[in-house]
Design a protein around this motif. Structure first.
Motif, PDB file in Angstrom:
ATOM      1  N   VAL A  28       0.841  -1.196   0.000  1.00 53.30           N
ATOM      2  CA  VAL A  28       0.000   0.000   0.000  1.00 53.30           C
ATOM      3  C   VAL A  28       0.878   1.249   0.000  1.00 53.30           C
ATOM      4  CG1 VAL A  28      -1.851   1.236   1.192  1.00 53.30           C
ATOM      5  CG2 VAL A  28      -1.742  -1.263   1.306  1.00 53.30           C
ATOM      6  N   LEU A  29       0.492   2.225  -0.832  1.00 55.72           N
ATOM      7  CA  LEU A  29       1.167   3.520  -0.842  1.00 55.72           C
ATOM      8  C   LEU A  29       0.262   4.555  -0.177  1.00 55.72           C
ATOM      9  CD1 LEU A  29       2.653   3.684  -4.462  1.00 55.72           C
ATOM     10  CD2 LEU A  29       3.611   2.635  -2.387  1.00 55.72           C
ATOM     11  N   LEU A  30       0.806   5.255   0.807  1.00 57.28           N
ATOM     12  CA  LEU A  30       0.062   6.276   1.529  1.00 57.28           C
ATOM     13  C   LEU A  30       0.564   7.653   1.124  1.00 57.28           C
ATOM     14  CD1 LEU A  30       0.397   4.734   5.105  1.00 57.28           C
ATOM     15  CD2 LEU A  30      -1.424   4.333   3.453  1.00 57.28           C
ATOM     16  N   PRO A  31      -0.313   8.561   0.683  1.00 61.48           N
ATOM     17  CA  PRO A  31       0.152   9.907   0.358  1.00 61.48           C
ATOM     18  C   PRO A  31       0.670  10.616   1.599  1.00 61.48           C
ATOM     19  CG  PRO A  31      -2.247   9.834   0.382  1.00 61.48           C
ATOM     20  CD  PRO A  31      -1.771   8.422   0.516  1.00 61.48           C
ATOM     21  N   ALA A  32       1.692  11.420   1.433  1.00 62.45           N
ATOM     22  CA  ALA A  32       2.269  12.161   2.552  1.00 62.45           C
ATOM     23  C   ALA A  32       1.227  13.097   3.156  1.00 62.45           C
ATOM     24  CB  ALA A  32       3.477  12.960   2.078  1.00 62.45           C
ATOM     25  N   ILE A  33       1.254  13.221   4.463  1.00 61.38           N
ATOM     26  CA  ILE A  33       0.415  14.204   5.166  1.00 61.38           C
ATOM     27  C   ILE A  33       1.281  15.418   5.460  1.00 61.38           C
ATOM     28  CG2 ILE A  33      -0.901  14.711   7.251  1.00 61.38           C
ATOM     29  CD1 ILE A  33      -1.609  11.769   7.451  1.00 61.38           C
ATOM     30  N   ARG A  34       0.906  16.557   4.866  1.00 61.66           N
ATOM     31  CA  ARG A  34       1.677  17.799   5.027  1.00 61.66           C
ATOM     32  C   ARG A  34       0.805  18.853   5.706  1.00 61.66           C
ATOM     33  NH1 ARG A  34       3.197  15.875  -0.073  1.00 61.66           N
ATOM     34  NH2 ARG A  34       5.438  15.425  -0.233  1.00 61.66           N
ATOM     35  N   PRO A  35       0.820  18.914   7.017  1.00 63.38           N
ATOM     36  CA  PRO A  35      -0.010  19.904   7.721  1.00 63.38           C
ATOM     37  C   PRO A  35       0.490  21.331   7.513  1.00 63.38           C
ATOM     38  CG  PRO A  35       0.630  18.077   9.151  1.00 63.38           C
ATOM     39  CD  PRO A  35       1.484  18.001   7.941  1.00 63.38           C
ATOM     40  N   ASP A  36      -0.419  22.259   7.653  1.00 65.58           N
ATOM     41  CA  ASP A  36      -0.015  23.668   7.700  1.00 65.58           C
ATOM     42  C   ASP A  36       0.653  23.974   9.040  1.00 65.58           C
ATOM     43  OD1 ASP A  36      -1.213  24.601   5.154  1.00 65.58           O
ATOM     44  OD2 ASP A  36      -3.100  24.070   6.132  1.00 65.58           O
ATOM     45  N   PHE A  37       0.087  23.392  10.099  1.00 72.16           N
ATOM     46  CA  PHE A  37       0.591  23.678  11.440  1.00 72.16           C
ATOM     47  C   PHE A  37       0.691  22.399  12.269  1.00 72.16           C
ATOM     48  CE2 PHE A  37      -1.977  27.357  10.113  1.00 72.16           C
ATOM     49  CZ  PHE A  37      -1.020  28.363  10.159  1.00 72.16           C
ATOM     50  N   ALA A  38       1.755  22.302  13.041  1.00 68.73           N
ATOM     51  CA  ALA A  38       1.824  21.354  14.149  1.00 68.73           C
ATOM     52  C   ALA A  38       1.573  22.168  15.411  1.00 68.73           C
ATOM     53  CB  ALA A  38       3.189  20.684  14.215  1.00 68.73           C
ATOM     54  N   VAL A  39       0.685  21.687  16.272  1.00 68.08           N
ATOM     55  CA  VAL A  39       0.282  22.439  17.462  1.00 68.08           C
ATOM     56  C   VAL A  39       0.465  21.547  18.684  1.00 68.08           C
ATOM     57  CG1 VAL A  39      -1.659  23.525  18.639  1.00 68.08           C
ATOM     58  CG2 VAL A  39      -1.352  23.879  16.185  1.00 68.08           C
ATOM     59  N   PHE A  40       1.271  21.986  19.645  1.00 67.51           N
ATOM     60  CA  PHE A  40       1.477  21.188  20.848  1.00 67.51           C
ATOM     61  C   PHE A  40       1.970  22.064  21.993  1.00 67.51           C
ATOM     62  CE2 PHE A  40       5.365  20.893  18.305  1.00 67.51           C
ATOM     63  CZ  PHE A  40       6.368  21.173  19.226  1.00 67.51           C
ATOM     64  N   HIS A  41       2.023  21.467  23.189  1.00 63.64           N
ATOM     65  CA  HIS A  41       2.471  22.146  24.407  1.00 63.64           C
ATOM     66  C   HIS A  41       3.701  21.430  24.950  1.00 63.64           C
ATOM     67  CE1 HIS A  41       2.038  24.654  27.981  1.00 63.64           C
ATOM     68  NE2 HIS A  41       2.235  23.571  28.733  1.00 63.64           N
ATOM     69  N   ALA A  42       4.677  22.194  25.430  1.00 67.41           N
ATOM     70  CA  ALA A  42       5.932  21.628  25.931  1.00 67.41           C
ATOM     71  C   ALA A  42       6.323  22.313  27.237  1.00 67.41           C
ATOM     72  CB  ALA A  42       7.038  21.796  24.892  1.00 67.41           C
ATOM     73  N   PRO A  43       7.248  21.708  27.980  1.00 64.90           N
ATOM     74  CA  PRO A  43       7.631  22.311  29.264  1.00 64.90           C
ATOM     75  C   PRO A  43       8.286  23.686  29.136  1.00 64.90           C
ATOM     76  CG  PRO A  43       8.274  20.007  29.195  1.00 64.90           C
ATOM     77  CD  PRO A  43       7.854  20.369  27.810  1.00 64.90           C
ATOM     78  N   TYR A  44       9.226  23.818  28.198  1.00 64.61           N
ATOM     79  CA  TYR A  44       9.876  25.123  28.106  1.00 64.61           C
ATOM     80  C   TYR A  44      10.604  25.289  26.774  1.00 64.61           C
ATOM     81  CZ  TYR A  44      14.156  22.604  29.650  1.00 64.61           C
ATOM     82  OH  TYR A  44      15.202  21.736  29.770  1.00 64.61           O
ATOM     83  N   ALA A  45      10.835  26.557  26.462  1.00 66.22           N
ATOM     84  CA  ALA A  45      11.676  26.957  25.338  1.00 66.22           C
ATOM     85  C   ALA A  45      12.884  27.694  25.904  1.00 66.22           C
ATOM     86  CB  ALA A  45      10.908  27.848  24.376  1.00 66.22           C
ATOM     87  N   ASP A  46      13.921  27.868  25.093  1.00 59.60           N
ATOM     88  CA  ASP A  46      15.090  28.599  25.573  1.00 59.60           C
ATOM     89  C   ASP A  46      15.122  30.007  24.977  1.00 59.60           C
ATOM     90  OD1 ASP A  46      16.111  28.450  22.971  1.00 59.60           O
ATOM     91  OD2 ASP A  46      17.691  27.007  23.459  1.00 59.60           O
ATOM     92  N   ARG A  47      16.164  30.744  25.283  1.00 59.07           N
ATOM     93  CA  ARG A  47      16.250  32.142  24.866  1.00 59.07           C
ATOM     94  C   ARG A  47      16.448  32.304  23.367  1.00 59.07           C
ATOM     95  NH1 ARG A  47      21.173  31.629  28.100  1.00 59.07           N
ATOM     96  NH2 ARG A  47      22.975  31.222  26.746  1.00 59.07           N
ATOM     97  N   ASN A  48      16.711  31.190  22.663  1.00 59.47           N
ATOM     98  CA  ASN A  48      16.892  31.246  21.211  1.00 59.47           C
ATOM     99  C   ASN A  48      15.671  30.745  20.437  1.00 59.47           C
ATOM    100  OD1 ASN A  48      19.659  32.165  21.395  1.00 59.47           O
ATOM    101  ND2 ASN A  48      20.169  30.090  22.075  1.00 59.47           N
ATOM    102  N   GLY A  49      14.636  30.363  21.152  1.00 59.47           N
ATOM    103  CA  GLY A  49      13.429  29.882  20.488  1.00 59.47           C
ATOM    104  C   GLY A  49      13.409  28.396  20.232  1.00 59.47           C
ATOM    105  N   ASN A  50      14.404  27.656  20.765  1.00 53.64           N
ATOM    106  CA  ASN A  50      14.390  26.202  20.684  1.00 53.64           C
ATOM    107  C   ASN A  50      13.441  25.659  21.760  1.00 53.64           C
ATOM    108  OD1 ASN A  50      16.619  26.222  18.728  1.00 53.64           O
ATOM    109  ND2 ASN A  50      17.892  26.785  20.483  1.00 53.64           N
ATOM    110  N   VAL A  51      12.814  24.539  21.488  1.00 50.94           N
ATOM    111  CA  VAL A  51      11.794  23.996  22.392  1.00 50.94           C
ATOM    112  C   VAL A  51      12.198  22.610  22.863  1.00 50.94           C
ATOM    113  CG1 VAL A  51       9.371  23.301  22.601  1.00 50.94           C
ATOM    114  CG2 VAL A  51       9.975  25.320  21.259  1.00 50.94           C
ATOM    115  N   PHE A  52      12.121  22.394  24.180  1.00 48.54           N
ATOM    116  CA  PHE A  52      12.455  21.081  24.734  1.00 48.54           C
ATOM    117  C   PHE A  52      11.251  20.153  24.616  1.00 48.54           C
ATOM    118  CE2 PHE A  52      13.063  18.000  28.208  1.00 48.54           C
ATOM    119  CZ  PHE A  52      14.277  17.474  27.789  1.00 48.54           C
TER     120      PHE A  52
END
Length: 282
Positions: free
Chosen positions: A158-182
């Motif tokens: 079976v071939l599955l077409p790629a799913i390409r969202p406009d947005f990924a939306v989630f919550h995380a504990p923290y980000a750093d001063r450079n905008g990286n997310v843990f």
């Protein structure tokens, strides 16, 4: 970069500003309840009431999908399940599904993961064998069965077409001063971010650290290159859990399940716990 510089860059926004980026008809990828669900952002989104969202659950969803469907924000749902588990039935999802209020794209957990991974790798499709023999193929004309070109015949796949969202939306504990997310070991969040045009992330806090400076934290970090916006939202996954930081608010989820048995009860729940954002945060 300092936290003040990050805030001045425009990457750090309010929760409402993140919600405002999600336009009618947007394809939005969301994680399962245990990974870090952006529930405060979900409530802000319901207050905006976008229409016709294509919600992609990677690979399942619960309260988030249930509430967005009940608020009539979803036009297409792509998932392997919507369940509130031990807390009860997802009544608004079930009622809307029976009425045909949205297009249902049934999938399996491996199928959703494979299609998301295809997009992250820049591929048009991903092969998957385990769907053969299931009735899902009758209901998913976008999934194609071909003969394995590297076999001598008699080897369908079976071939599955790629799913390409406009947005990924989630919550995380923290980000750093450079905008990286843990994001720790939640690799589905990496896959979602890589597949999507950009990620909109709420975090408990922004810390004055550099996550990429340490081998220990760098391995569990999503770099700022994938982030379209960050908002601080303490307890932003409430009433769901956030890893081992805080647990489910079981009493509130049961309150929701009881209210959502009827449309009127769901409307009262929204009026009390979503429309008044200050009360919802309490």
């Amino acid at each position: 970069m300092s936290i003040k510089t990050l805030q001045a860059s425009g990457l750090v926004q309010s929760v409402a500003a993140l919600a405002a980026q999600i336009h009618d008809g947007a394809k939005v990828a969301v994680p399962p309840d245990y990974s870090g669900v952006a529930m405060e952002l979900t409530r802000a989104l319901i207050r905006r009431r976008p229409h016709g969202l294509h919600l992609v659950c990677v690979p399942v969803s619960g309260l988030q999908a249930e509430m967005l469907i009940g608020a009539d924000c979803v036009g297409t749902l792509e998932t392997s399940a919507v369940t509130l588990g031990e807390y009860g039935t997802a009544y608004r999802f079930a009622a809307a599904l029976k009425r045909g209020d949205f297009r249902m794209l049934d999938a399996t957990c491996p199928a959703v993961h494979a299609a998301i991974q295809a997009a992250g790798k820049g591929l048009p499709f991903m092969p998957l064998r385990g769907l053969l023999g299931s009735d899902l193929l009758k209901n998913r004309p976008d999934w194609k069965v071909i003969d394995n070109p590297f076999a001598d015949g008699g080897d369908p796949i079976v071939l599955l077409p790629a799913i390409r969202p406009d947005f990924a939306v989630f919550h995380a504990p923290y980000a750093d001063r450079n905008g990286n997310v843990f994001i720790g070991r939640r690799r589905e969040l990496v896959a979602m971010a890589h597949a999507s045009r950009e990620s909109l992330v709420t975090v408990e806090e922004i810390r004055d650290v550099d996550l990429l400076a340490s081998e220990e934290t760098a391995a569990g970090t999503l770099t700022a290159a994938y982030i379209g916006g960050i908002a601080e939202a303490p307890r932003g996954a409430w009433p769901l859990k956030l890893w081992d930081i805080y647990d489910y608010d079981e009493a509130h989820i049961r309150l929701y399940c009881e209210a959502a048995r009827s449309e009127d009860g769901f409307a009262r729940y929204l009026a009390e716990h979503v429309q008044d954002s200050r009360q919802a945060a309490e």
